[in-house]
Design a protein around this motif. Structure first.
Motif, PDB file in Angstrom:
ATOM      1  N   GLU A  17       0.848  -1.193   0.000  1.00 32.81           N
ATOM      2  CA  GLU A  17       0.000   0.000   0.000  1.00 32.81           C
ATOM      3  C   GLU A  17       0.877   1.233   0.000  1.00 32.81           C
ATOM      4  O   GLU A  17       1.954   1.264   0.585  1.00 32.81           O
ATOM      5  CB  GLU A  17      -0.900  -0.017   1.248  1.00 32.81           C
ATOM      6  N   SER A  18       0.423   2.262  -0.659  1.00 34.08           N
ATOM      7  CA  SER A  18       1.209   3.492  -0.766  1.00 34.08           C
ATOM      8  C   SER A  18       1.449   4.094   0.609  1.00 34.08           C
ATOM      9  O   SER A  18       0.571   4.113   1.463  1.00 34.08           O
ATOM     10  CB  SER A  18       0.464   4.499  -1.644  1.00 34.08           C
ATOM     11  N   LEU A  19       2.665   4.596   0.797  1.00 33.10           N
ATOM     12  CA  LEU A  19       3.011   5.244   2.066  1.00 33.10           C
ATOM     13  C   LEU A  19       2.689   6.725   2.050  1.00 33.10           C
ATOM     14  O   LEU A  19       2.957   7.431   3.017  1.00 33.10           O
ATOM     15  CB  LEU A  19       4.509   5.067   2.367  1.00 33.10           C
ATOM     16  N   ASP A  20       2.174   7.211   0.941  1.00 29.64           N
ATOM     17  CA  ASP A  20       1.850   8.631   0.834  1.00 29.64           C
ATOM     18  C   ASP A  20       0.604   8.913   1.655  1.00 29.64           C
ATOM     19  O   ASP A  20      -0.493   8.514   1.309  1.00 29.64           O
ATOM     20  CB  ASP A  20       1.613   8.997  -0.631  1.00 29.64           C
ATOM     21  N   ASN A  21       0.785   9.620   2.784  1.00 25.34           N
ATOM     22  CA  ASN A  21      -0.356   9.920   3.634  1.00 25.34           C
ATOM     23  C   ASN A  21      -0.750  11.383   3.573  1.00 25.34           C
ATOM     24  O   ASN A  21      -1.433  11.898   4.439  1.00 25.34           O
ATOM     25  CB  ASN A  21      -0.084   9.510   5.087  1.00 25.34           C
ATOM     26  N   THR A  22      -0.268  12.064   2.516  1.00 29.45           N
ATOM     27  CA  THR A  22      -0.612  13.480   2.401  1.00 29.45           C
ATOM     28  C   THR A  22      -2.065  13.660   1.997  1.00 29.45           C
ATOM     29  O   THR A  22      -2.615  14.744   2.122  1.00 29.45           O
ATOM     30  CB  THR A  22       0.285  14.166   1.362  1.00 29.45           C
ATOM     31  N   ARG A  23      -2.694  12.608   1.494  1.00 23.64           N
ATOM     32  CA  ARG A  23      -4.079  12.706   1.054  1.00 23.64           C
ATOM     33  C   ARG A  23      -5.063  12.320   2.156  1.00 23.64           C
ATOM     34  O   ARG A  23      -6.253  12.371   1.960  1.00 23.64           O
ATOM     35  CB  ARG A  23      -4.297  11.794  -0.159  1.00 23.64           C
ATOM     36  N   VAL A  24      -4.530  11.896   3.311  1.00 18.51           N
ATOM     37  CA  VAL A  24      -5.411  11.469   4.394  1.00 18.51           C
ATOM     38  C   VAL A  24      -5.961  12.699   5.094  1.00 18.51           C
ATOM     39  O   VAL A  24      -5.205  13.549   5.555  1.00 18.51           O
ATOM     40  CB  VAL A  24      -4.654  10.602   5.417  1.00 18.51           C
ATOM     41  N   GLY A  25      -7.300  12.814   5.195  1.00 19.19           N
ATOM     42  CA  GLY A  25      -7.915  13.943   5.882  1.00 19.19           C
ATOM     43  C   GLY A  25      -7.983  15.149   4.972  1.00 19.19           C
ATOM     44  O   GLY A  25      -7.501  15.156   3.841  1.00 19.19           O
TER      45      GLY A  25
ATOM     46  N   ASP B 160      -1.420  17.823  18.502  1.00 20.29           N
ATOM     47  CA  ASP B 160      -0.153  17.519  17.829  1.00 20.29           C
ATOM     48  C   ASP B 160       0.321  16.110  18.179  1.00 20.29           C
ATOM     49  O   ASP B 160       0.790  15.356  17.319  1.00 20.29           O
ATOM     50  CB  ASP B 160       0.911  18.550  18.231  1.00 20.29           C
ATOM     51  N   ILE B 161       0.212  15.779  19.464  1.00 22.25           N
ATOM     52  CA  ILE B 161       0.639  14.455  19.904  1.00 22.25           C
ATOM     53  C   ILE B 161      -0.199  13.379  19.226  1.00 22.25           C
ATOM     54  O   ILE B 161       0.302  12.348  18.768  1.00 22.25           O
ATOM     55  CB  ILE B 161       0.533  14.331  21.442  1.00 22.25           C
ATOM     56  N   GLN B 162      -1.523  13.622  19.143  1.00 20.85           N
ATOM     57  CA  GLN B 162      -2.406  12.632  18.522  1.00 20.85           C
ATOM     58  C   GLN B 162      -2.082  12.443  17.045  1.00 20.85           C
ATOM     59  O   GLN B 162      -2.025  11.314  16.549  1.00 20.85           O
ATOM     60  CB  GLN B 162      -3.862  13.072  18.684  1.00 20.85           C
ATOM     61  N   ASN B 163      -1.854  13.558  16.337  1.00 19.83           N
ATOM     62  CA  ASN B 163      -1.528  13.469  14.915  1.00 19.83           C
ATOM     63  C   ASN B 163      -0.224  12.709  14.690  1.00 19.83           C
ATOM     64  O   ASN B 163      -0.125  11.855  13.805  1.00 19.83           O
ATOM     65  CB  ASN B 163      -1.436  14.864  14.309  1.00 19.83           C
ATOM     66  N   ASN B 164       0.783  13.034  15.509  1.00 19.06           N
ATOM     67  CA  ASN B 164       2.067  12.331  15.380  1.00 19.06           C
ATOM     68  C   ASN B 164       1.918  10.850  15.702  1.00 19.06           C
ATOM     69  O   ASN B 164       2.509   9.974  15.057  1.00 19.06           O
ATOM     70  CB  ASN B 164       3.109  12.967  16.296  1.00 19.06           C
ATOM     71  N   PHE B 165       1.118  10.565  16.725  1.00 16.23           N
ATOM     72  CA  PHE B 165       0.916   9.176  17.130  1.00 16.23           C
ATOM     73  C   PHE B 165       0.228   8.372  16.023  1.00 16.23           C
ATOM     74  O   PHE B 165       0.655   7.260  15.680  1.00 16.23           O
ATOM     75  CB  PHE B 165       0.068   9.140  18.410  1.00 16.23           C
ATOM     76  N   LEU B 166      -0.821   8.952  15.446  1.00 14.70           N
ATOM     77  CA  LEU B 166      -1.548   8.240  14.403  1.00 14.70           C
ATOM     78  C   LEU B 166      -0.680   8.052  13.155  1.00 14.70           C
ATOM     79  O   LEU B 166      -0.753   7.009  12.503  1.00 14.70           O
ATOM     80  CB  LEU B 166      -2.826   9.008  14.047  1.00 14.70           C
TER      81      LEU B 166
ATOM     82  N   THR C 270       2.137   4.169   9.890  1.00 16.05           N
ATOM     83  CA  THR C 270       3.395   3.752   9.265  1.00 16.05           C
ATOM     84  C   THR C 270       3.830   2.388   9.775  1.00 16.05           C
ATOM     85  O   THR C 270       4.295   1.526   9.022  1.00 16.05           O
ATOM     86  CB  THR C 270       4.484   4.795   9.546  1.00 16.05           C
ATOM     87  N   GLN C 271       3.675   2.185  11.081  1.00 16.79           N
ATOM     88  CA  GLN C 271       4.036   0.903  11.677  1.00 16.79           C
ATOM     89  C   GLN C 271       3.180  -0.225  11.121  1.00 16.79           C
ATOM     90  O   GLN C 271       3.685  -1.318  10.809  1.00 16.79           O
ATOM     91  CB  GLN C 271       3.867   0.987  13.198  1.00 16.79           C
ATOM     92  N   MET C 272       1.886   0.032  10.942  1.00 17.22           N
ATOM     93  CA  MET C 272       0.989  -1.002  10.430  1.00 17.22           C
ATOM     94  C   MET C 272       1.282  -1.319   8.968  1.00 17.22           C
ATOM     95  O   MET C 272       1.216  -2.472   8.541  1.00 17.22           O
ATOM     96  CB  MET C 272      -0.466  -0.543  10.591  1.00 17.22           C
TER      97      MET C 272
END
Length: 238
Positions: free
Chosen positions: A9-17, A32-38, A43-45
């Motif tokens: 799956e593409s790692l490009d997450n700029t389109r999320v949200g 900020d913490i939540q965004n970084n965590f997600l 990425t980990q998944m």
């Protein structure tokens, strides 16, 4: 059951949200913490080993951790608001005390002459009120009024059963023999007793609130003679 995601799956997450709204001028730290965590979690998944995928309990634990961070921040914000409201209420309470007499810890008595309207009449001698705060129940309380030299002028014994509370005594300015004492400064001591022995007791004297200040130490009341006290030090308002 494990949580599985395709490693292709593409790692490009700029389109999320969606893009941030211009109205969102300031973000909270938890956002900020939540965004970084997600971002890290996704990425980990995406890059996890398909043969050893992340377990549901691991995902639940990590989500619980971010929820805890958000909860703590909301709690801190709520406590901060309550503290601000409490400070404002204390300021209003302190302002209302200006010009009023209060009882605070101390053992001083002031005896002064009250000027009479009639010049032929002798001036009336008045003493500032004083008293004590009983920490425990007592069967007997003894007050000793003393002059500057420490000589006992009058002894007052209160033999009735007294409960823990604040008590006030009005002195008529006379000694044990009934002799009126001159205007000036006096002191007193107080002792309390029960069947079990001596009872803790605090002497209280009169003070007049002259003003209020708000500094690094919090809200302070000016009671004269370069002496300032906090609201918590007031034992009784007269």
């Amino acid at each position: 059951m494990g949580v599985v995601s395709s490693i292709n799956e593409s790692l490009d997450n700029t389109r999320v949200g969606s893009a941030a709204s211009p109205q969102n001028i300031k973000k909270k730290a938890s956002d900020d913490i939540q965004n970084n965590f997600l971002t890290l979690l996704l990425t980990q998944m995406k890059n996890q080993d398909p043969t050893n995928p992340m377990q549901n309990n691991e995902l639940t634990t990590q989500l619980a951790q971010i929820s805890t961070v958000q909860g703590v921040e909301k709690l801190n914000e709520t406590v901060g608001n309550l503290t601000g409201q409490l400070n404002e209420n204390q300021k209003l309470t302190a302002a209302k005390l200006v010009g009023q007499g209060v009882m605070i810890e101390g053992n001083k008595i002031s005896l002064f002459e009250k000027q009479n309207a009639q010049a032929t009449a002798s001036n009336e001698v008045i003493a500032t009120p004083f008293g004590f705060e009983l920490i425990g129940a007592a069967d007997k309380v003894v007050l000793e009024i003393k002059d500057k030299a420490g000589n006992v002028l009058k002894t007052v014994e209160m033999a009735q059963g007294l409960k823990p509370d604040v008590y006030r005594y009005e002195w008529d300015g006379s000694d044990t023999a009934g002799n009126k004492q001159p205007a000036g400064s006096y002191r007193f001591s107080v002792s309390a007793y029960s069947q079990q022995g001596q009872v803790p007791v605090k002497p209280l004297n009169y003070a007049l609130v002259n003003g209020v200040s708000n500094g690094p130490q919090g809200i302070l009341l000016d009671v004269g003679l370069d002496n300032s006290i906090s609201l918590e030090e007031i034992r009784q308002v007269l």
